[in-house]
Design a protein around this motif. Structure first.
Motif, PDB file in Angstrom:
ATOM      1  N   GLY A   1      33.064  29.565 -44.218  1.00 16.90           N
ATOM      2  CA  GLY A   1      34.123  28.574 -44.344  1.00 16.90           C
ATOM      3  C   GLY A   1      34.681  28.057 -43.034  1.00 16.90           C
ATOM      4  N   LEU A   2      34.129  28.546 -41.916  1.00 14.71           N
ATOM      5  CA  LEU A   2      34.605  28.088 -40.617  1.00 14.71           C
ATOM      6  C   LEU A   2      34.231  26.617 -40.425  1.00 14.71           C
ATOM      7  CD1 LEU A   2      36.115  29.665 -38.382  1.00 14.71           C
ATOM      8  CD2 LEU A   2      33.937  29.837 -37.173  1.00 14.71           C
ATOM      9  N   LYS A   3      35.219  25.788 -40.107  1.00 13.75           N
ATOM     10  CA  LYS A   3      34.970  24.346 -39.974  1.00 13.75           C
ATOM     11  C   LYS A   3      34.196  24.035 -38.700  1.00 13.75           C
ATOM     12  CE  LYS A   3      37.312  19.848 -40.059  1.00 13.75           C
ATOM     13  NZ  LYS A   3      38.618  19.159 -40.158  1.00 13.75           N
ATOM     14  N   LYS A   4      34.584  24.644 -37.592  1.00 18.45           N
ATOM     15  CA  LYS A   4      33.879  24.435 -36.331  1.00 18.45           C
ATOM     16  C   LYS A   4      33.563  25.775 -35.684  1.00 18.45           C
ATOM     17  CE  LYS A   4      34.038  22.550 -31.706  1.00 18.45           C
ATOM     18  NZ  LYS A   4      33.331  23.773 -31.258  1.00 18.45           N
ATOM     19  N   LYS A   5      32.301  26.094 -35.633  1.00 18.26           N
ATOM     20  CA  LYS A   5      31.882  27.342 -35.007  1.00 18.26           C
ATOM     21  C   LYS A   5      32.018  27.238 -33.493  1.00 18.26           C
ATOM     22  CE  LYS A   5      28.540  28.593 -38.597  1.00 18.26           C
ATOM     23  NZ  LYS A   5      27.139  28.971 -38.873  1.00 18.26           N
ATOM     24  N   PRO A   6      32.496  28.283 -32.848  1.00 13.19           N
ATOM     25  CA  PRO A   6      32.606  28.242 -31.381  1.00 13.19           C
ATOM     26  C   PRO A   6      31.229  28.129 -30.740  1.00 13.19           C
ATOM     27  CG  PRO A   6      33.050  30.460 -32.217  1.00 13.19           C
ATOM     28  CD  PRO A   6      32.974  29.564 -33.408  1.00 13.19           C
ATOM     29  N   SER A   7      31.165  27.389 -29.636  1.00 13.78           N
ATOM     30  CA  SER A   7      29.895  27.107 -28.961  1.00 13.78           C
ATOM     31  C   SER A   7      29.765  27.940 -27.692  1.00 13.78           C
ATOM     32  CB  SER A   7      29.816  25.628 -28.623  1.00 13.78           C
ATOM     33  OG  SER A   7      30.785  25.309 -27.640  1.00 13.78           O
ATOM     34  N   THR A   8      28.639  27.768 -27.020  1.00 12.65           N
ATOM     35  CA  THR A   8      28.376  28.490 -25.776  1.00 12.65           C
ATOM     36  C   THR A   8      29.440  28.175 -24.724  1.00 12.65           C
ATOM     37  OG1 THR A   8      26.009  28.352 -26.235  1.00 12.65           O
ATOM     38  CG2 THR A   8      26.661  28.939 -23.997  1.00 12.65           C
ATOM     39  N   SER A   9      29.757  26.904 -24.555  1.00 10.27           N
ATOM     40  CA  SER A   9      30.744  26.527 -23.539  1.00 10.27           C
ATOM     41  C   SER A   9      32.109  27.127 -23.851  1.00 10.27           C
ATOM     42  CB  SER A   9      30.851  25.003 -23.444  1.00 10.27           C
ATOM     43  OG  SER A   9      31.248  24.446 -24.679  1.00 10.27           O
ATOM     44  N   GLU A  10      32.437  27.259 -25.128  1.00 10.14           N
ATOM     45  CA  GLU A  10      33.726  27.843 -25.513  1.00 10.14           C
ATOM     46  C   GLU A  10      33.740  29.350 -25.274  1.00 10.14           C
ATOM     47  OE1 GLU A  10      34.694  24.402 -28.815  1.00 10.14           O
ATOM     48  OE2 GLU A  10      33.484  26.151 -29.345  1.00 10.14           O
ATOM     49  N   LEU A  11      32.598  29.988 -25.449  1.00 11.63           N
ATOM     50  CA  LEU A  11      32.497  31.415 -25.116  1.00 11.63           C
ATOM     51  C   LEU A  11      32.735  31.626 -23.622  1.00 11.63           C
ATOM     52  CD1 LEU A  11      31.716  34.412 -25.560  1.00 11.63           C
ATOM     53  CD2 LEU A  11      29.331  33.718 -25.233  1.00 11.63           C
ATOM     54  N   LEU A  12      32.151  30.780 -22.802  1.00 10.13           N
ATOM     55  CA  LEU A  12      32.320  30.912 -21.353  1.00 10.13           C
ATOM     56  C   LEU A  12      33.776  30.684 -20.952  1.00 10.13           C
ATOM     57  CD1 LEU A  12      29.096  29.050 -20.147  1.00 10.13           C
ATOM     58  CD2 LEU A  12      29.462  31.516 -20.349  1.00 10.13           C
ATOM     59  N   ASP A  13      34.442  29.722 -21.594  1.00  8.22           N
ATOM     60  CA  ASP A  13      35.870  29.504 -21.329  1.00  8.22           C
ATOM     61  C   ASP A  13      36.680  30.735 -21.708  1.00  8.22           C
ATOM     62  OD1 ASP A  13      35.428  26.958 -20.388  1.00  8.22           O
ATOM     63  OD2 ASP A  13      36.000  25.958 -22.254  1.00  8.22           O
ATOM     64  N   TRP A  14      36.344  31.320 -22.854  1.00  9.78           N
ATOM     65  CA  TRP A  14      37.072  32.497 -23.341  1.00  9.78           C
ATOM     66  C   TRP A  14      36.901  33.672 -22.383  1.00  9.78           C
ATOM     67  CZ3 TRP A  14      35.365  36.699 -27.091  1.00  9.78           C
ATOM     68  CH2 TRP A  14      36.462  37.428 -27.557  1.00  9.78           C
ATOM     69  N   LEU A  15      35.667  33.879 -21.924  1.00  7.61           N
ATOM     70  CA  LEU A  15      35.416  34.979 -20.987  1.00  7.61           C
ATOM     71  C   LEU A  15      36.192  34.782 -19.686  1.00  7.61           C
ATOM     72  CD1 LEU A  15      31.588  35.617 -21.441  1.00  7.61           C
ATOM     73  CD2 LEU A  15      33.422  37.268 -21.828  1.00  7.61           C
ATOM     74  N   LYS A  16      36.259  33.535 -19.235  1.00 10.11           N
ATOM     75  CA  LYS A  16      37.022  33.242 -18.013  1.00 10.11           C
ATOM     76  C   LYS A  16      38.489  33.613 -18.192  1.00 10.11           C
ATOM     77  CE  LYS A  16      37.906  29.509 -14.697  1.00 10.11           C
ATOM     78  NZ  LYS A  16      37.617  28.087 -14.369  1.00 10.11           N
ATOM     79  N   LEU A  17      39.039  33.315 -19.373  1.00 12.94           N
ATOM     80  CA  LEU A  17      40.432  33.662 -19.652  1.00 12.94           C
ATOM     81  C   LEU A  17      40.617  35.174 -19.767  1.00 12.94           C
ATOM     82  CD1 LEU A  17      41.338  30.904 -22.267  1.00 12.94           C
ATOM     83  CD2 LEU A  17      42.152  31.068 -19.903  1.00 12.94           C
ATOM     84  N   LEU A  18      39.671  35.846 -20.402  1.00  7.57           N
ATOM     85  CA  LEU A  18      39.758  37.304 -20.525  1.00  7.57           C
ATOM     86  C   LEU A  18      39.783  37.969 -19.158  1.00  7.57           C
ATOM     87  CD1 LEU A  18      37.253  38.011 -23.468  1.00  7.57           C
ATOM     88  CD2 LEU A  18      39.753  37.909 -23.579  1.00  7.57           C
ATOM     89  N   LEU A  19      38.944  37.448 -18.249  1.00  6.93           N
ATOM     90  CA  LEU A  19      38.911  37.995 -16.894  1.00  6.93           C
ATOM     91  C   LEU A  19      40.215  37.687 -16.157  1.00  6.93           C
ATOM     92  CD1 LEU A  19      35.244  37.075 -15.886  1.00  6.93           C
ATOM     93  CD2 LEU A  19      36.144  39.374 -16.313  1.00  6.93           C
ATOM     94  N   ASN A  20      40.723  36.465 -16.330  1.00  8.25           N
ATOM     95  CA  ASN A  20      41.948  36.063 -15.640  1.00  8.25           C
ATOM     96  C   ASN A  20      43.149  36.889 -16.101  1.00  8.25           C
ATOM     97  OD1 ASN A  20      43.378  33.995 -13.872  1.00  8.25           O
ATOM     98  ND2 ASN A  20      44.472  33.716 -15.806  1.00  8.25           N
ATOM     99  N   GLU A  21      43.195  37.191 -17.411  1.00  9.57           N
ATOM    100  CA  GLU A  21      44.302  37.968 -17.979  1.00  9.57           C
ATOM    101  C   GLU A  21      44.042  39.470 -17.934  1.00  9.57           C
ATOM    102  OE1 GLU A  21      47.179  36.704 -18.886  1.00  9.57           O
ATOM    103  OE2 GLU A  21      46.461  34.699 -18.338  1.00  9.57           O
ATOM    104  N   ASP A  22      42.890  39.840 -17.389  1.00  8.24           N
ATOM    105  CA  ASP A  22      42.508  41.251 -17.258  1.00  8.24           C
ATOM    106  C   ASP A  22      42.561  41.991 -18.599  1.00  8.24           C
ATOM    107  OD1 ASP A  22      41.581  43.409 -15.816  1.00  8.24           O
ATOM    108  OD2 ASP A  22      43.588  44.139 -15.297  1.00  8.24           O
TER     109      ASP A  22
END
Length: 281
Positions: free
Chosen positions: A216-237
């Motif tokens: 039921g997910l309307k928009k599945k997260p993409s590769t570029s969104e995964l990379l953005d998420w990882l960048k935020l995870l690293l920034n927020e430790d």
């Protein structure tokens, strides 16, 4: 000319084969795939890999095929004639070259990107059939024929917003970029984040692929969104342990705004969390 990928772009074997087949056949390579799978950047990486210039034509809903060839600025010529400018005597001063003309006029064999061709009017691909097939066009204002000395390497991307005409498809070599599996995605992450903690990547990839599998997910997260998420995870430790928590009351992962891009999907996960809390009572 052979495309073997680059240090910054993870190309699968079948993608490299498709690019090289299009180069040998001298046919446009039509690339489809989910948004965020690297279709647009592929042209840039091909140009880098084989050492040729890149010419980019990004298509909009208002783009006309003629703009890719040339445009005649009659308004500017009229204005100059009223001002007595001597330039008006040479009509070539008012011909503006389009991206196809740039590619055709190049001495070598550049990469020409026609990006998101399905955004334009349905007749847009048909209007380019002859020019892409013969690699030439006629300029009516000057009476000259512009012909490519060597066929450029043409990369055409589509997000499948519209069906493309059969006559256009026949002239292309087609490749669909499948969404990366976990192993390929790991390689992509390693390229963009060298030295990243593998435990963090492992947990993040597990959550990422679980999100994509939610019905039921309307928009599945993409590769570029995964990379953005990882960048935020690293920034927020954010630690791997935080990601590993499987508290059913916290279905939505931290910093989920990088992965979920509309309220419908956020509400879906909130309902899942609510149901999980009720079942846990």
């Amino acid at each position: 000319m052979r495309f073997e990928g680059t240090a910054d772009y993870v190309a699968t074997g079948d993608l490299k084969m498709a690019v090289n087949a299009a180069i040998v056949l001298e046919r446009p390579l039509l690339v489809k795939g989910e948004p965020g799978t690297g279709k647009t950047i592929l042209a840039s990486e091909i140009a880098t890999s084989i050492g040729v210039p890149l010419i980019e034509w990004h298509i909009k809903s208002t783009t006309k095929a003629q703009q890719g060839l040339y445009e005649y600025d009659a308004v500017a010529r009229l204005r100059d004639s009223q001002l007595g400018d001597a330039r008006v005597h040479d009509i070539r001063n008012y011909i503006r070259r389009g991206k196809l003309w740039e590619a055709f006029a190049h001495d070598g064999r550049p990469v020409l990107l026609i990006d998101e061709i399905d955004k334009a009017d349905i007749e847009f691909p048909n209007d380019l059939l002859q020019e892409l097939d013969r690699m030439e066009f006629f300029v009516y204002e000057t009476g000259e024929t512009v012909k490519a000395a060597r066929r450029p390497i043409v990369i055409i991307t589509s997000n499948n917003e519209k069906e493309l005409p059969d006559a256009f498809l026949r002239r292309c070599f087609f490749h669909y970029i499948r969404f990366p599996d976990a192993e390929t995605m790991q390689s992509i992450v390693d390229v963009h984040f060298p030295g990243i903690k593998q435990r963090l990547v492992s947990e993040a990839l597990n959550i990422f692929f679980e999100l994509r599998d939610v019905p039921g997910l309307k928009k599945k997260p993409s590769t570029s969104e995964l990379l953005d998420w990882l960048k935020l995870l690293l920034n927020e430790d954010i630690s791997p342990e935080t990601l590993r928590e499987r508290d059913p009351r916290k279905v939505i992962p931290p910093l989920h705004g990088a992965l979920l891009k509309n309220e419908q999907d956020v509400m879906l996960f909130e309902r899942l969390a609510f149901m999980a809390r009720r079942e846990g009572r």
